[in-house]
Design an enzyme around this catalytic site. Structure first.
Site, mmCIF file in Angstrom:
data_model
loop_
_atom_site.group_PDB
_atom_site.id
_atom_site.type_symbol
_atom_site.label_atom_id
_atom_site.label_comp_id
_atom_site.label_asym_id
_atom_site.label_seq_id
_atom_site.Cartn_x
_atom_site.Cartn_y
_atom_site.Cartn_z
ATOM 1 N N ASN A 88 16.697 10.512 -4.701
ATOM 2 C CA ASN A 88 15.769 11.645 -4.793
ATOM 3 C C ASN A 88 16.287 12.821 -3.978
ATOM 4 O O ASN A 88 17.017 12.652 -3.006
ATOM 5 C CB ASN A 88 14.360 11.246 -4.341
ATOM 6 N N ASN A 90 14.641 15.028 -2.098
ATOM 7 C CA ASN A 90 13.592 15.549 -1.227
ATOM 8 C C ASN A 90 14.033 15.817 0.205
ATOM 9 O O ASN A 90 13.251 16.311 1.000
ATOM 10 C CB ASN A 90 12.410 14.574 -1.197
ATOM 11 N N CYS A 137 8.805 7.753 -11.243
ATOM 12 C CA CYS A 137 9.187 6.497 -10.590
ATOM 13 C C CYS A 137 10.157 5.653 -11.407
ATOM 14 O O CYS A 137 11.123 5.108 -10.866
ATOM 15 C CB CYS A 137 7.957 5.699 -10.193
ATOM 16 N N ASP A 166 -1.565 2.840 -0.342
ATOM 17 C CA ASP A 166 -2.361 2.817 0.895
ATOM 18 C C ASP A 166 -1.742 3.771 1.907
ATOM 19 O O ASP A 166 -0.833 3.414 2.642
ATOM 20 C CB ASP A 166 -2.401 1.380 1.430
ATOM 21 N N ASP A 168 -2.948 5.229 4.705
ATOM 22 C CA ASP A 168 -3.152 5.019 6.144
ATOM 23 C C ASP A 168 -2.731 3.621 6.606
ATOM 24 O O ASP A 168 -2.982 3.228 7.748
ATOM 25 C CB ASP A 168 -4.607 5.296 6.549
ATOM 26 N N ASN A 170 -3.661 0.495 6.267
ATOM 27 C CA ASN A 170 -4.566 -0.529 6.797
ATOM 28 C C ASN A 170 -4.753 -1.678 5.804
ATOM 29 O O ASN A 170 -5.675 -2.479 5.935
ATOM 30 C CB ASN A 170 -5.923 0.089 7.162
ATOM 31 N N SER A 172 -5.755 -1.677 2.765
ATOM 32 C CA SER A 172 -6.894 -1.581 1.851
ATOM 33 C C SER A 172 -6.940 -0.187 1.241
ATOM 34 O O SER A 172 -6.396 0.764 1.802
ATOM 35 C CB SER A 172 -8.209 -1.879 2.574
ATOM 36 N N ASP A 189 -6.057 7.564 0.117
ATOM 37 C CA ASP A 189 -5.600 6.387 -0.609
ATOM 38 C C ASP A 189 -5.809 6.596 -2.109
ATOM 39 O O ASP A 189 -6.690 7.349 -2.530
ATOM 40 C CB ASP A 189 -6.385 5.147 -0.174
ATOM 41 N N HIS A 195 3.564 1.602 -11.006
ATOM 42 C CA HIS A 195 4.664 2.088 -10.178
ATOM 43 C C HIS A 195 5.865 1.184 -10.425
ATOM 44 O O HIS A 195 5.707 -0.011 -10.683
ATOM 45 C CB HIS A 195 4.291 2.083 -8.700
ATOM 46 N N ASP A 218 12.812 1.311 -2.687
ATOM 47 C CA ASP A 218 12.031 2.239 -3.504
ATOM 48 C C ASP A 218 12.575 3.644 -3.316
ATOM 49 O O ASP A 218 12.491 4.220 -2.232
ATOM 50 C CB ASP A 218 10.558 2.183 -3.097
#
Length: 227
Positions: A88, A90, A137, A166, A168, A170, A172, A189, A195, A218
């Site tokens: 990529n 970036n 992707c 996700d 942050d 965590n 979930s 999120d 993906h 990835d």
């Protein structure tokens, strides 16, 4: 093929599939409608080896310390990280592809029209290593597979549907509601339709034998990893 190598793969059928096969299928879409896209890896086509070696020399890792970079090119862990960064564009490192997920694609190539890696890598070289526009992707993963197979690292693609992102970390996907049950749009999120990423096969002497085998890589630009 050499049993003493970090990327040794004992099963001949797997060597044929994950190193030598120049054609594959990439699964995209959503969980209720999975589409199979044909993809031409073309890892042995001329002049892809030279392009892949140039990719290593253009990386920020090489620019920061050429001697250390070259000395580590026998380590598939290191090479995998360098290539995942270079696929990529970036990081201002002359990466291969620029990602775009929204808006118009009329001035450049719509990601859905790519069907192989060779034309992308050749265009990258012809444009003096300016990022090709555009990728998503499955395109990043397809090109990454080509480069790693070309360099002798067994590699495959993995597609995941209802793919949780996700932010942050965590473990979930968080959704917030006020006292009346109204949804609050404050979580970053998200869950993507799908993906696609890569796995490469090599041993992990740094972690122990229980971690040998398929390793996740990835190339789709997301959050930074170790800078």
């Amino acid at each position: 093929w050499f049993s003493g190598d970090d990327v040794y793969m004992a099963n001949e059928n797997e060597r044929q599939e994950y190193v030598l096969n120049e054609n594959g299928i990439i699964f995209v879409g959503n969980a209720k409608y999975i589409e199979a896209r044909g993809w031409y890896y073309g890892q042995f086509q001329d002049p892809l080896l030279n392009i892949c070696l140039t990719m290593l020399d253009l990386s920020l890792y090489y620019r920061q310390d050429p001697a250390i970079d070259v000395s580590r090119r026998g380590d598939p862990k290191y090479v995998g990280r360098v290539i995942s960064s270079m696929i990529n564009g970036n990081d201002n490192d002359n990466g291969v592809l620029l990602g775009k997920w929204q808006g118009s694609f009329h001035s450049h190539e719509n990601p859905s029209r790519w069907d192989g890696s060779v034309v992308i890598l050749q265009k990258w070289r012809q444009d003096n290593y300016k990022p090709v526009q555009y990728g998503q992707c499955w395109v990043f993963a397809g090109v990454m597979c080509t480069v790693l197979r070309c360099l002798g690292i067994p590699t495959r693609l993995v597609s995941n549907f209802n793919s949780a992102h996700d932010v942050d970390r965590n473990l979930s996907i968080d959704k917030y509601y006020d006292s009346s049950g109204k949804s609050l749009n404050i979580s970053k999120d998200s869950t993507w339709d799908y993906h696609v990423w890569n796995e490469s096969w090599f041993i992990r002497p740094d972690l122990g034998t229980s971690y040998n085998g398929w390793q996740v890589l990835d190339a789709t630009p997301q959050e930074q990893s170790k800078g």
